[in-house]
Write an enzyme that holds these catalytic residues in place. Structure first.
Site, PDB file in Angstrom:
ATOM      1  N   TYR A 139       2.325   5.265   0.001  1.00 28.90           N
ATOM      2  CA  TYR A 139       2.200   5.087   1.445  1.00 28.90           C
ATOM      3  C   TYR A 139       3.564   5.062   2.142  1.00 28.90           C
ATOM      4  O   TYR A 139       3.648   4.775   3.324  1.00 28.90           O
ATOM      5  CB  TYR A 139       1.434   3.799   1.768  1.00 28.90           C
ATOM      6  N   LYS A 189      -1.789   2.243 -13.609  1.00 29.87           N
ATOM      7  CA  LYS A 189      -2.318   3.336 -14.431  1.00 29.87           C
ATOM      8  C   LYS A 189      -1.155   3.787 -15.295  1.00 29.87           C
ATOM      9  O   LYS A 189      -0.721   4.939 -15.259  1.00 29.87           O
ATOM     10  CB  LYS A 189      -2.843   4.457 -13.510  1.00 29.87           C
ATOM     11  N   ASP A 221      -8.792   2.049 -13.309  1.00 28.32           N
ATOM     12  CA  ASP A 221     -10.195   2.454 -13.468  1.00 28.32           C
ATOM     13  C   ASP A 221     -10.985   1.368 -14.201  1.00 28.32           C
ATOM     14  O   ASP A 221     -12.101   1.016 -13.813  1.00 28.32           O
ATOM     15  CB  ASP A 221     -10.315   3.826 -14.149  1.00 28.32           C
ATOM     16  N   ASP A 245      -5.317  -0.844  -2.085  1.00 24.20           N
ATOM     17  CA  ASP A 245      -6.184  -0.434  -0.980  1.00 24.20           C
ATOM     18  C   ASP A 245      -7.598  -0.197  -1.503  1.00 24.20           C
ATOM     19  O   ASP A 245      -8.591  -0.655  -0.926  1.00 24.20           O
ATOM     20  CB  ASP A 245      -5.600   0.855  -0.361  1.00 24.20           C
ATOM     21  N   ASP A 249     -11.468  -2.766  -1.313  1.00 24.46           N
ATOM     22  CA  ASP A 249     -12.745  -2.390  -0.696  1.00 24.46           C
ATOM     23  C   ASP A 249     -13.885  -2.679  -1.676  1.00 24.46           C
ATOM     24  O   ASP A 249     -14.959  -3.143  -1.274  1.00 24.46           O
ATOM     25  CB  ASP A 249     -12.763  -0.902  -0.300  1.00 24.46           C
TER      26      ASP A 249
HETATM   27 MG    MG Z   1      -8.449   0.301   3.167  1.00 23.41          MG
END
Ligand code: MG
Ligand code: NAI
Length: 350
Positions: A139, A189, A221, A245, A249
């Site tokens: 990001y 990862k 994962d 991020d 969720d």
């Molecule tokens: Mg988000």
């Protein structure tokens, strides 16, 4: 009386709807606990951008720097190209104010346990905090496109991971873990992203040893699988910007939905204000319908009040949300606002 200057940046879509409720409950809690908030309206977002072409003007940023904290709703609108506001406002604020920790607690609140599918499969409860690195990784804005529009068009996004950036984030997470269960899990990862993964692993091992916390590791994962199947293995998770991020969720969905999930973009060194916002976005699909759940914004406000040292007021907001959920929740934003206000009033009367 204690007083705080808080910038009120409601943004787009359901942002203003949920932030209006948050402001009211903060003011109400302030009256009980002896502080007053001076709100500084900051009308940035899609409308301002479409009218003026400005996303985050420098003079507005300088004013934001003077606040004790910033309460943000959400930004992003179908009428503005993707990324303009998300990067120009959200990501720029995170970088400019050095908000290097994105703190995302996820707790399956007692009132929701009975309806929870993972619980019904016998998995232990969810009570974890994700410490997401908030200024680097994928990001950071490094990358670009060459040969655009040709068959050889090439798009790159580079993940930036600095030793200093990783270390300060892991240090924050390890200190948080030391005050909780003493367990810290690094999510990455590292089997494929070997360069960044190696840096994160080495730093996490060093910092964990130094701070006396137990370090665990999970690939991202597998972490998704464990979040669903065995969430009790996690207490504090530290991870990079993109992974954080995504897994938050998932954690939100497992603990009652995006409408309930809070977050803080924290400057732990307190060289400027921190930004508190619900995890959800501007939800254009339900904006204006009066159905937005303000609980995520209210729980983000509780994080903000804790950050400002108003722990009793923060606890009142948390317990008011629990009480409303315990009574079955509320069908509309207005009904949530009324129910929260009634709960807080009971606390005043006590
Ligand atoms: Mg988000
Ligand atoms: P979203 O979080 O806005 O919505 C996802 C789904 O959850 C939608 O169906 C929405 O109706 C529902 N939802 C979200 N919050 C809710 C609430 N409080 N109560 C009830 N239902 C709720 O994510 P989406 O649709 O991917 O993005 C919409 C816009 O928001 C985009 O422009 C995106 O870039 C932006 N966005 C901004 C964020 C921020 O300001 N921090 C974070 C995420 C997205």
């Amino acid at each position: 009386m204690r007083s705080y200057v808080i910038a009120d940046l409601p943004g787009d879509g359901i942002g203003p709807e949920v932030i209006a409720v948050a402001r009211d409950v903060i003011d109400q809690a302030g009256r009980r606990h002896g502080f007053v908030v001076h709100w500084r309206p900051c009308p940035l977002g899609s409308e301002h951008y479409l009218r003026t072409g400005q996303v985050l003007p420098d003079d507005v940023l300088e004013n934001l720097r003077k606040a004790d904290a910033i309460l943000l709703g959400a930004v992003g609108s179908p009428s503005v190209p993707p990324g303009v506001l998300e990067r120009g406002l959200l990501l720029r604020l995170r970088a400019e104010l050095d908000l290097y920790v994105n703190l995302r607690p996820s707790r399956l609140r007692p009132s929701l346990e009975s309806q929870h599918s993972v619980m019904s499969r016998g998995a232990p409860g969810i009570d974890l905090v994700v410490v997401r690195e908030n200024t680097e990784g994928l990001y950071a804005g490094a990358g670009g496109t060459v040969h655009r529009g040709t068959a050889f068009e090439t798009a790159t996004e580079e993940s930036l991971n600095t030793r200093a950036g990783v270390e300060r984030c892991v240090r924050y997470a390890a200190a948080l873990a030391a005050g909780r269960s003493g367990r810290l899990t690094l999510v990455h990862k590292a089997n494929v992203l070997v360069h960044a993964g190696d840096l994160w692993l080495r730093v996490a091992r060093e910092v964990a040893a130094e701070q006396g916390v137990e370090l665990d590791y999970a690939h991202v994962d597998a972490a998704c699988l464990y979040l669903v199947d065995d969430p009790g293995r996690f207490d504090v998770i530290v991870t990079d910007n993109l992974f954080g991020d995504i897994i938050t969720d998932l954690a939100a969905a497992l603990t009652g939905g995006l409408g309930l999930a809070p977050s803080g973009n924290i400057n732990p060194d307190r060289t400027g204000p921190s930004v508190f916002e619900p995890v959800h976005g501007s939800a254009p699909d339900i904006a204006g319908t009066g159905k937005a759940n303000p609980a995520g914004a209210v729980l983000s406000s509780a994080l903000m009040l804790s950050h400002l040292g108003e722990h009793a007021a923060a606890a009142d907001l948390e317990s008011a949300v629990d009480a409303v959920l315990g009574a079955g929740g509320a069908p509309t934003t207005r009904a949530w606002a009324d129910a929260l206000s009634a709960e807080l009033a009971k606390r005043v009367a006590r």
